[in-house]
Every structure is written in C-alpha cells, then in structure tokens.
Design an enzyme around this catalytic site. Structure first.
Site, mmCIF file in Angstrom:
data_model
loop_
_atom_site.group_PDB
_atom_site.id
_atom_site.type_symbol
_atom_site.label_atom_id
_atom_site.label_comp_id
_atom_site.label_asym_id
_atom_site.label_seq_id
_atom_site.Cartn_x
_atom_site.Cartn_y
_atom_site.Cartn_z
ATOM 1 N N ARG A 116 -0.686 -24.243 19.752
ATOM 2 C CA ARG A 116 -1.033 -25.622 19.436
ATOM 3 C C ARG A 116 0.215 -26.497 19.472
ATOM 4 O O ARG A 116 1.142 -26.331 18.661
ATOM 5 C CB ARG A 116 -1.708 -25.708 18.069
ATOM 6 C CG ARG A 116 -3.068 -25.003 18.010
ATOM 7 C CD ARG A 116 -3.988 -25.498 19.100
ATOM 8 N NE ARG A 116 -5.377 -25.063 18.928
ATOM 9 C CZ ARG A 116 -6.334 -25.323 19.794
ATOM 10 N NH1 ARG A 116 -6.053 -26.005 20.905
ATOM 11 N NH2 ARG A 116 -7.564 -24.906 19.587
ATOM 12 N N GLU A 131 -13.400 -18.896 26.375
ATOM 13 C CA GLU A 131 -12.324 -18.506 25.472
ATOM 14 C C GLU A 131 -12.517 -17.116 24.893
ATOM 15 O O GLU A 131 -11.559 -16.353 24.766
ATOM 16 C CB GLU A 131 -12.192 -19.521 24.331
ATOM 17 C CG GLU A 131 -11.809 -20.903 24.793
ATOM 18 C CD GLU A 131 -11.577 -21.856 23.629
ATOM 19 O OE1 GLU A 131 -11.723 -21.428 22.456
ATOM 20 O OE2 GLU A 131 -11.257 -23.019 23.896
ATOM 21 N N PRO A 157 -11.915 -36.611 7.293
ATOM 22 C CA PRO A 157 -12.652 -37.837 6.995
ATOM 23 C C PRO A 157 -11.791 -39.002 6.534
ATOM 24 O O PRO A 157 -12.266 -40.141 6.513
ATOM 25 C CB PRO A 157 -13.633 -37.409 5.897
ATOM 26 C CG PRO A 157 -13.031 -36.186 5.307
ATOM 27 C CD PRO A 157 -12.288 -35.507 6.413
ATOM 28 N N GLU A 171 -14.625 -37.630 13.609
ATOM 29 C CA GLU A 171 -14.988 -36.412 14.331
ATOM 30 C C GLU A 171 -15.681 -35.380 13.435
ATOM 31 O O GLU A 171 -15.231 -35.094 12.331
ATOM 32 C CB GLU A 171 -13.738 -35.773 14.944
ATOM 33 C CG GLU A 171 -14.032 -34.587 15.815
ATOM 34 C CD GLU A 171 -12.783 -34.036 16.461
ATOM 35 O OE1 GLU A 171 -12.714 -34.017 17.706
ATOM 36 O OE2 GLU A 171 -11.864 -33.621 15.719
ATOM 37 N N GLU A 177 -1.374 -25.233 27.676
ATOM 38 C CA GLU A 177 -0.636 -24.888 26.458
ATOM 39 C C GLU A 177 -0.637 -23.384 26.223
ATOM 40 O O GLU A 177 0.283 -22.829 25.648
ATOM 41 C CB GLU A 177 -1.247 -25.566 25.224
ATOM 42 C CG GLU A 177 -1.433 -27.068 25.333
ATOM 43 C CD GLU A 177 -2.832 -27.436 25.794
ATOM 44 O OE1 GLU A 177 -3.477 -26.610 26.492
ATOM 45 O OE2 GLU A 177 -3.276 -28.544 25.468
#
Length: 198
Positions: free
Chosen positions: A77, A109, A127, A132, A153
């Site tokens: 990440r 994946e 939130p 999302e 990545e």
C-alpha cells in the site's frame, strides 16, 4: 446475543450544522474531493474537505474453502508504505454491481470462483471525511482459477491460505491492520453468521 437496546440512537435526527456552500476541488475516477462551508447553530462558520465516492460501493470478499482456509492477499500500500494482508476487494469498474465486483476481485486477487455469495455487512470506511461504503460478502463452494496481477504497486502479490484461528490471531496481534479484513474475520469468528452458514 441480546436484542435489548440500552441506549436509543437516531442517526437521522436534525443536523447541528447547515451546509452553505460546496465546491469541487479535485476529481478522480473513484472519488471527488469537495470543499464544504458550514454554519453551526450558534452562527459560527467553518470549512471541511469531503471525499465523495462516485463509483459505487467498494467490496470485500471473505472466502472460505471446503477445508476451512481463508485466502489473504499480500498487498503493498503506497499511502502507508507498508505491506498488508487483506481479503480480496476493491472498486467497481464502470456500472458494475457490487456482487459482480466481488466475483471479479475474488478471482483476480484471491484466485477463486465461488458458487455462493452472501452479503453480510456494509460499513462506512471513514465517516469523518468520506461517503465511501464497503459491502462485504461471504463466499463458499470455491473453485481455484488463475489469478491476475493486481496492479503496479504489487506486481507479484502472494495469497496466504490461513485458518480462521490463524486469521483471528493475526488480527489480535496486529499483523492484520486492514479494517475490512478485521471486520470480516471478527464477524466470522463471533459465529454470528446465522443463515449465512446454512
């Protein structure tokens, strides 16, 4: 598990602030960033930035093989500069529905197709500044399929097949830090799946 409510909670009660202005400051395929001006009930004004998801719910898939193994994907990440272990998941492509996204991400994946998918959770990711949501699916009756590269990545990601007890231990000891994965594993560990396991 008790159904008794100890404290009433109404998430839709009257807001303590009023939105007075909203401006798009950045647009991407997955989300937009807005600068929003607010006025509080006491007349104070303030601004916040909000991420608006514009491609539908992200999804996550907790898959379980017939012999009780869960596929966890190694991901690098870039935002946090670290490797994570996660259940398969991601964003929809175009008008893709959440279930179709779940099927695609499990194959790409995790390296599996599944006969059964059941949505068992939906949550707000962050939130305080984002709209999302993530929909989480439980997948069973798995069949192995060829995996794909999951992005620049992580050009050579690996899948670790672990038992529920191993996954739970990795949540408890901090090896697994991804929120969707933690939520899914704790839910499965709690045994509170009801009809999902039928």
């Amino acid at each position: 598990m008790s159904n008794q409510t100890y404290r009433q909670f109404d998430p839709w009660r009257t807001a303590p602030v009023r939105e007075t202005e909203r401006k798009d400051v950045y647009k991407t395929h997955y989300f937009n960033i807005d600068r929003i001006s607010f006025e509080s009930n006491d007349g104070n004004e303030f601004e916040r930035y909000c991420i608006n998801a514009n491609s539908g719910d992200t999804v996550a898939v907790l898959a379980l093989t017939d012999d009780g193994k869960i596929p966890l994907v190694e991901q690098y990440r870039v935002a946090t500069h670290r490797w994570t272990l996660e259940i398969p998941g991601g964003h929809p492509l175009g008008d893709e529905r959440p279930l179709d996204t779940a099927k695609r991400k499990l194959a790409e994946e995790g390296g599996f197709e599944a006969e059964r998918f059941t949505q068992f959770a939906r949550f707000l990711n962050t939130p305080s500044y984002s709209t999302e949501h993530t929909s989480v699916y439980f997948a069973t009756k798995l069949t192995p399929v060829s995996r794909q590269s999951i992005g620049p990545e992580t050009p050579r990601s690996e899948v670790r097949m672990v038992t529920l007890e191993q996954a739970y231990e990795m949540v408890v000891n901090g090896t697994i830090v991804d929120a969707k994965t933690i939520i899914a594993i704790l839910r499965l560990k709690s045994g509170d799946f009801g009809h999902i396991n039928d």
